[in-house]
Design a protein around this motif. Structure first.
Motif, short mmCIF file in Angstrom:
data_model
loop_
_atom_site.label_atom_id
_atom_site.label_comp_id
_atom_site.label_asym_id
_atom_site.label_seq_id
_atom_site.Cartn_x
_atom_site.Cartn_y
_atom_site.Cartn_z
N ALA A 29 0.85 -1.18 0.00
CA ALA A 29 0.00 0.00 0.00
C ALA A 29 0.89 1.24 0.00
N PHE A 46 -1.74 10.88 -4.19
CA PHE A 46 -2.04 9.54 -4.68
C PHE A 46 -2.23 8.60 -3.50
N ARG A 47 -3.14 7.64 -3.66
CA ARG A 47 -3.34 6.60 -2.64
C ARG A 47 -3.77 5.31 -3.34
N ASP A 48 -3.14 4.22 -2.96
CA ASP A 48 -3.57 2.89 -3.41
C ASP A 48 -3.26 1.92 -2.28
N GLU A 49 -4.29 1.38 -1.69
CA GLU A 49 -4.13 0.46 -0.55
C GLU A 49 -4.15 -1.00 -0.97
N ASN A 50 -4.12 -1.23 -2.28
CA ASN A 50 -4.18 -2.60 -2.81
C ASN A 50 -3.36 -2.66 -4.11
N LEU A 51 -2.09 -2.27 -4.02
CA LEU A 51 -1.23 -2.21 -5.20
C LEU A 51 -1.12 -3.58 -5.88
N ALA A 67 5.94 -0.90 -2.97
CA ALA A 67 5.15 0.29 -2.65
C ALA A 67 5.97 1.56 -2.80
N ARG A 80 -0.55 7.52 -12.39
CA ARG A 80 -0.88 6.37 -11.57
C ARG A 80 0.28 5.39 -11.50
#
Length: 82
Positions: A29, A46-51, A67, A80
């Motif tokens: 993440a 940016f945020r992604d908790e399920n890369l 990450a 992205r």
């Protein structure tokens, strides 16, 4: 959860390795925050908790490395991550 943060220019990258239940490894993440140069003191870029679609990394170090690299891609490319 394992956690690491690094500075990258005007941004701070917060990386996490979240342990998945039932021994499926660690999910990577990342949150990238703009900490300098903007009109606001701090702004989430940016945020992604399920890369990587929730891929289960074998170790927290592997998940953290992925990450951090994803966060650096966002900083360098402005888009992205993977």
């Amino acid at each position: 959860m394992h956690f690491e943060e690094i500075d990258a220019g005007d941004y701070r990258i917060y990386a996490g390795a979240i342990e998945r239940p039932r021994s499926f490894g660690y999910v990577a993440a990342v949150v990238v925050m703009r900490v300098k140069g903007g009109s606001l003191p701090r702004q989430e870029a940016f945020r992604d908790e399920n890369l990587a679609g929730g891929y289960g990394w074998a170790s927290p170090a592997d998940a953290l490395r992925f990450a951090i690299n994803a966060g650096r891609d966002v900083v360098m490319c402005g888009g992205r991550a993977a």
